[in-house]
Write a protein that holds these residues in place. Structure first.
Motif, PDB file in Angstrom:
ATOM      1  N   THR A 199       0.808  -1.226   0.000  1.00 30.21           N
ATOM      2  CA  THR A 199       0.000   0.000   0.000  1.00 30.21           C
ATOM      3  C   THR A 199       0.839   1.272   0.000  1.00 30.21           C
ATOM      4  OG1 THR A 199      -0.156  -0.006   2.428  1.00 30.21           O
ATOM      5  CG2 THR A 199      -1.900  -1.139   1.199  1.00 30.21           C
ATOM      6  N   VAL A 207      -5.996   2.898   0.318  1.00 29.88           N
ATOM      7  CA  VAL A 207      -5.326   1.853   1.085  1.00 29.88           C
ATOM      8  C   VAL A 207      -6.316   0.844   1.651  1.00 29.88           C
ATOM      9  CG1 VAL A 207      -3.983   1.405   3.191  1.00 29.88           C
ATOM     10  CG2 VAL A 207      -3.294   3.247   1.625  1.00 29.88           C
ATOM     11  N   THR A 229       5.155  -4.594   6.094  1.00 31.65           N
ATOM     12  CA  THR A 229       4.207  -3.480   6.076  1.00 31.65           C
ATOM     13  C   THR A 229       4.487  -2.515   7.213  1.00 31.65           C
ATOM     14  OG1 THR A 229       1.859  -2.899   6.040  1.00 31.65           O
ATOM     15  CG2 THR A 229       2.499  -4.664   7.524  1.00 31.65           C
ATOM     16  N   GLU A 231       1.668  -0.795   7.993  1.00 27.04           N
ATOM     17  CA  GLU A 231       0.271  -0.692   8.411  1.00 27.04           C
ATOM     18  C   GLU A 231       0.085  -1.594   9.635  1.00 27.04           C
ATOM     19  OE1 GLU A 231      -1.996   1.256   7.135  1.00 27.04           O
ATOM     20  OE2 GLU A 231      -0.987   1.946   5.301  1.00 27.04           O
TER      21      GLU A 231
END
Length: 276
Positions: A199, A207, A229, A231
Protein backbone atom coordinates in the motif's frame (compact mmCIF):
# COMPACT_ATOMS: atom_id res chain seq x y z
CA UNK A 1 -17.92 -23.61 -12.28
CA UNK A 2 -14.20 -24.27 -12.31
CA UNK A 3 -12.26 -25.51 -9.32
CA UNK A 4 -11.98 -23.08 -6.43
CA UNK A 5 -9.47 -20.34 -7.23
CA UNK A 6 -7.92 -20.76 -3.78
CA UNK A 7 -8.00 -23.39 -1.03
CA UNK A 8 -10.99 -22.37 1.05
CA UNK A 9 -10.44 -24.11 4.36
CA UNK A 10 -7.95 -23.20 7.03
CA UNK A 11 -5.62 -25.94 8.13
CA UNK A 12 -3.75 -26.29 11.41
CA UNK A 13 -0.10 -25.53 10.57
CA UNK A 14 0.97 -27.86 13.40
CA UNK A 15 -0.89 -30.75 11.80
CA UNK A 16 -0.04 -30.87 8.09
CA UNK A 17 -1.91 -33.29 5.83
CA UNK A 18 -0.54 -36.81 5.66
CA UNK A 19 1.03 -36.26 2.25
CA UNK A 20 2.78 -33.05 3.38
CA UNK A 21 6.40 -33.31 4.59
CA UNK A 22 6.92 -32.46 8.26
CA UNK A 23 8.81 -29.37 9.24
CA UNK A 24 8.47 -25.67 8.44
CA UNK A 25 7.50 -24.51 4.98
CA UNK A 26 10.17 -21.80 4.92
CA UNK A 27 13.44 -21.85 6.86
CA UNK A 28 16.31 -19.37 6.94
CA UNK A 29 19.47 -20.92 8.38
CA UNK A 30 22.34 -18.56 9.21
CA UNK A 31 21.54 -16.44 6.16
CA UNK A 32 23.90 -13.56 5.43
CA UNK A 33 23.28 -11.00 2.72
CA UNK A 34 25.86 -8.32 2.14
CA UNK A 35 26.59 -5.72 -0.50
CA UNK A 36 30.31 -5.13 -0.37
CA UNK A 37 31.07 -4.36 3.26
CA UNK A 38 27.46 -3.56 4.10
CA UNK A 39 25.71 -6.46 5.86
CA UNK A 40 21.94 -6.36 5.29
CA UNK A 41 21.07 -9.71 6.89
CA UNK A 42 23.31 -10.92 9.70
CA UNK A 43 23.23 -14.71 10.24
CA UNK A 44 19.45 -14.72 10.12
CA UNK A 45 17.52 -17.70 11.49
CA UNK A 46 13.74 -17.99 11.35
CA UNK A 47 11.03 -20.34 10.12
CA UNK A 48 7.48 -20.05 8.81
CA UNK A 49 5.01 -22.88 9.26
CA UNK A 50 2.45 -23.96 6.66
CA UNK A 51 -0.57 -21.71 6.61
CA UNK A 52 0.97 -19.10 8.91
CA UNK A 53 0.64 -15.39 8.32
CA UNK A 54 3.90 -13.77 9.40
CA UNK A 55 4.44 -10.02 9.33
CA UNK A 56 7.89 -8.45 9.32
CA UNK A 57 8.11 -5.04 10.95
CA UNK A 58 10.99 -2.71 11.74
CA UNK A 59 12.70 0.44 10.55
CA UNK A 60 13.61 1.04 6.92
CA UNK A 61 16.90 -0.62 6.02
CA UNK A 62 16.54 -3.43 8.57
CA UNK A 63 16.48 -6.14 5.89
CA UNK A 64 12.77 -6.96 5.64
CA UNK A 65 12.32 -6.51 1.88
CA UNK A 66 15.63 -8.30 1.26
CA UNK A 67 14.11 -11.40 2.86
CA UNK A 68 11.26 -11.39 0.34
CA UNK A 69 13.62 -10.76 -2.56
CA UNK A 70 15.77 -13.72 -1.49
CA UNK A 71 12.70 -15.95 -1.37
CA UNK A 72 11.76 -14.84 -4.89
CA UNK A 73 15.39 -15.48 -5.96
CA UNK A 74 15.64 -11.87 -7.12
CA UNK A 75 18.71 -11.77 -4.88
CA UNK A 76 21.15 -14.50 -3.89
CA UNK A 77 22.40 -15.22 -0.37
CA UNK A 78 26.00 -14.39 0.50
CA UNK A 79 26.12 -17.37 2.86
CA UNK A 80 23.73 -19.66 4.71
CA UNK A 81 20.77 -21.54 3.26
CA UNK A 82 17.07 -21.00 2.64
CA UNK A 83 14.77 -24.00 2.30
CA UNK A 84 11.21 -24.19 0.99
CA UNK A 85 9.40 -27.33 2.11
CA UNK A 86 12.77 -28.82 3.01
CA UNK A 87 14.23 -28.15 -0.44
CA UNK A 88 17.18 -25.73 -0.62
CA UNK A 89 16.27 -22.58 -2.52
CA UNK A 90 19.60 -20.89 -2.95
CA UNK A 91 21.54 -24.14 -3.36
CA UNK A 92 21.09 -27.49 -5.07
CA UNK A 93 22.58 -30.86 -4.26
CA UNK A 94 25.21 -32.24 -6.60
CA UNK A 95 25.58 -35.91 -7.44
CA UNK A 96 27.95 -36.28 -4.50
CA UNK A 97 25.31 -34.89 -2.13
CA UNK A 98 27.08 -31.61 -1.43
CA UNK A 99 25.36 -28.25 -1.83
CA UNK A 100 26.35 -25.90 -4.62
CA UNK A 101 24.84 -22.63 -5.88
CA UNK A 102 21.49 -23.29 -7.54
CA UNK A 103 21.04 -22.94 -11.28
CA UNK A 104 18.50 -20.50 -12.72
CA UNK A 105 16.30 -23.39 -13.95
CA UNK A 106 16.33 -25.01 -10.50
CA UNK A 107 15.33 -21.75 -8.84
CA UNK A 108 12.72 -21.02 -11.50
CA UNK A 109 11.00 -24.33 -10.74
CA UNK A 110 10.87 -23.63 -6.99
CA UNK A 111 9.79 -20.05 -7.61
CA UNK A 112 6.55 -21.32 -9.17
CA UNK A 113 5.42 -22.11 -5.63
CA UNK A 114 5.85 -18.50 -4.50
CA UNK A 115 3.93 -15.38 -5.48
CA UNK A 116 4.91 -11.81 -4.71
CA UNK A 117 3.04 -8.51 -4.76
CA UNK A 118 5.38 -5.53 -4.99
CA UNK A 119 5.08 -1.88 -3.95
CA UNK A 120 4.71 -0.92 -7.60
CA UNK A 121 2.00 -2.66 -9.59
CA UNK A 122 4.13 -3.47 -12.68
CA UNK A 123 1.13 -4.32 -14.85
CA UNK A 124 1.61 -4.60 -18.61
CA UNK A 125 0.08 -1.39 -20.01
CA UNK A 126 -0.56 -2.90 -23.45
CA UNK A 127 -2.68 -5.74 -22.00
CA UNK A 128 -6.13 -5.58 -20.47
CA UNK A 129 -6.77 -6.70 -16.91
CA UNK A 130 -7.65 -10.30 -17.75
CA UNK A 131 -4.62 -10.65 -20.03
CA UNK A 132 -2.36 -9.37 -17.25
CA UNK A 133 -3.65 -12.12 -14.99
CA UNK A 134 -3.58 -14.99 -17.50
CA UNK A 135 -0.23 -14.36 -19.19
CA UNK A 136 1.91 -16.18 -16.63
CA UNK A 137 -0.38 -19.18 -16.01
CA UNK A 138 -0.53 -19.82 -19.78
CA UNK A 139 3.14 -19.25 -20.58
CA UNK A 140 4.80 -20.44 -17.35
CA UNK A 141 2.43 -23.09 -16.00
CA UNK A 142 1.19 -24.23 -19.40
CA UNK A 143 -2.50 -23.80 -18.56
CA UNK A 144 -5.04 -23.88 -21.35
CA UNK A 145 -6.03 -20.30 -22.12
CA UNK A 146 -9.74 -20.95 -21.56
CA UNK A 147 -9.06 -22.40 -18.11
CA UNK A 148 -6.70 -19.53 -17.27
CA UNK A 149 -9.32 -16.99 -18.30
CA UNK A 150 -12.02 -18.67 -16.25
CA UNK A 151 -9.74 -18.69 -13.22
CA UNK A 152 -8.75 -15.09 -13.89
CA UNK A 153 -12.40 -14.01 -13.83
CA UNK A 154 -12.91 -15.85 -10.54
CA UNK A 155 -9.94 -14.03 -9.04
CA UNK A 156 -11.19 -10.68 -10.30
CA UNK A 157 -14.45 -11.40 -8.50
CA UNK A 158 -12.45 -12.25 -5.38
CA UNK A 159 -10.69 -8.86 -5.44
CA UNK A 160 -13.85 -6.95 -6.34
CA UNK A 161 -13.03 -6.14 -9.96
CA UNK A 162 -15.28 -8.46 -11.96
CA UNK A 163 -16.44 -5.46 -14.00
CA UNK A 164 -12.89 -4.55 -15.10
CA UNK A 165 -12.05 -7.61 -17.22
CA UNK A 166 -11.42 -5.65 -20.43
CA UNK A 167 -10.10 -2.44 -18.85
CA UNK A 168 -6.48 -1.44 -19.30
CA UNK A 169 -4.25 -0.43 -16.36
CA UNK A 170 -4.34 3.26 -17.31
CA UNK A 171 -8.12 3.18 -16.82
CA UNK A 172 -7.79 1.98 -13.21
CA UNK A 173 -7.02 3.75 -9.96
CA UNK A 174 -3.86 2.82 -8.08
CA UNK A 175 -5.85 0.73 -5.62
CA UNK A 176 -7.55 -1.14 -8.46
CA UNK A 177 -4.21 -1.77 -10.13
CA UNK A 178 -2.81 -3.20 -6.91
CA UNK A 179 -5.83 -5.49 -6.58
CA UNK A 180 -5.16 -6.73 -10.13
CA UNK A 181 -1.56 -7.36 -9.08
CA UNK A 182 -2.81 -9.43 -6.15
CA UNK A 183 -5.07 -11.44 -8.46
CA UNK A 184 -2.15 -11.94 -10.85
CA UNK A 185 0.00 -13.37 -8.05
CA UNK A 186 -2.79 -15.70 -6.92
CA UNK A 187 -3.36 -16.91 -10.49
CA UNK A 188 -0.14 -18.92 -10.21
CA UNK A 189 -1.61 -20.89 -7.30
CA UNK A 190 1.31 -20.12 -5.00
CA UNK A 191 1.76 -21.90 -1.70
CA UNK A 192 3.45 -18.79 -0.34
CA UNK A 193 2.37 -15.20 -0.93
CA UNK A 194 4.89 -12.42 -0.31
CA UNK A 195 3.60 -8.89 0.22
CA UNK A 196 6.10 -6.04 0.08
CA UNK A 197 4.64 -2.76 1.35
CA UNK A 198 1.77 -3.21 -1.08
CA UNK A 199 0.00 0.00 0.00
CA UNK A 200 3.01 2.33 0.16
CA UNK A 201 2.51 3.68 -3.38
CA UNK A 202 -1.21 4.34 -2.90
CA UNK A 203 -3.06 7.49 -1.99
CA UNK A 204 -4.39 7.19 1.59
CA UNK A 205 -8.02 6.86 0.52
CA UNK A 206 -7.17 3.80 -1.61
CA UNK A 207 -5.33 1.85 1.09
CA UNK A 208 -8.35 0.45 2.90
CA UNK A 209 -9.75 -1.35 -0.16
CA UNK A 210 -6.50 -3.20 -0.83
CA UNK A 211 -6.06 -4.16 2.82
CA UNK A 212 -9.64 -5.46 2.95
CA UNK A 213 -8.89 -7.77 0.01
CA UNK A 214 -5.81 -9.11 1.78
CA UNK A 215 -7.77 -9.60 5.01
CA UNK A 216 -10.29 -11.69 3.07
CA UNK A 217 -7.52 -13.81 1.57
CA UNK A 218 -5.93 -14.31 4.99
CA UNK A 219 -9.26 -15.23 6.58
CA UNK A 220 -10.67 -17.55 3.90
CA UNK A 221 -7.62 -19.43 2.61
CA UNK A 222 -4.78 -21.50 3.99
CA UNK A 223 -2.14 -19.80 1.87
CA UNK A 224 1.07 -18.99 3.74
CA UNK A 225 1.77 -15.25 3.86
CA UNK A 226 4.89 -13.21 4.57
CA UNK A 227 4.13 -9.53 4.75
CA UNK A 228 6.32 -6.44 5.07
CA UNK A 229 4.21 -3.48 6.08
CA UNK A 230 4.05 -0.27 8.07
CA UNK A 231 0.27 -0.69 8.41
CA UNK A 232 0.32 -1.83 12.02
CA UNK A 233 -3.44 -2.29 12.38
CA UNK A 234 -3.39 -4.60 9.37
CA UNK A 235 -0.45 -6.52 10.87
CA UNK A 236 -2.38 -6.89 14.12
CA UNK A 237 -5.47 -8.16 12.27
CA UNK A 238 -3.99 -10.77 9.93
CA UNK A 239 -0.83 -12.05 11.61
CA UNK A 240 -0.29 -15.26 13.48
CA UNK A 241 3.20 -14.07 14.31
CA UNK A 242 5.04 -10.75 14.10
CA UNK A 243 8.82 -10.47 13.76
CA UNK A 244 10.58 -7.25 14.76
CA UNK A 245 13.72 -6.63 12.73
CA UNK A 246 16.63 -4.35 13.43
CA UNK A 247 20.04 -4.30 11.72
CA UNK A 248 19.41 -7.53 9.82
CA UNK A 249 18.35 -9.61 12.79
CA UNK A 250 15.11 -10.66 14.47
CA UNK A 251 15.22 -8.98 17.86
CA UNK A 252 11.73 -10.01 19.00
CA UNK A 253 9.06 -12.44 17.86
CA UNK A 254 5.59 -13.19 19.10
CA UNK A 255 1.86 -12.97 18.63
CA UNK A 256 0.36 -9.62 17.64
CA UNK A 257 -0.99 -9.22 21.19
CA UNK A 258 2.48 -9.68 22.62
CA UNK A 259 4.39 -7.52 20.14
CA UNK A 260 1.88 -4.67 20.02
CA UNK A 261 0.59 -4.95 23.58
CA UNK A 262 3.60 -5.93 25.68
CA UNK A 263 6.86 -5.77 23.68
CA UNK A 264 9.91 -6.84 25.66
CA UNK A 265 12.70 -5.21 23.66
CA UNK A 266 13.38 -1.50 24.07
CA UNK A 267 14.01 -1.13 20.33
CA UNK A 268 10.58 -2.61 19.60
CA UNK A 269 8.96 -0.16 22.02
CA UNK A 270 10.81 2.74 20.37
CA UNK A 271 9.76 1.68 16.89
CA UNK A 272 6.11 1.13 17.75
CA UNK A 273 6.03 4.41 19.65
CA UNK A 274 7.12 6.16 16.46
CA UNK A 275 4.68 4.45 14.06
CA UNK A 276 1.52 3.93 16.11
Amino acid sequence: MATDPLPLHKTDPAQPPADTPAGPLVAFDQVVKRYGDHVVLDHLDFTVERGQHVTLIGPSGSGKTTILRLLMTLEQVSSGTITVDGTPLSHMRGQDGTLKPASEKYQRDIRKRIGMVFQQFNLFPNMNVLQNITEAPVNVLGMERAAAEERGKELLELVGLSDKVTAHPTQLSGGQQQRVAIARALAMRPEILLLDEVTSALDPELVAGVLDVLRDIARTTDITMLCVTHEMNFARDVSDRVLMFDAGRVIESGTPDKIFGAPEHERTREFLGAVL
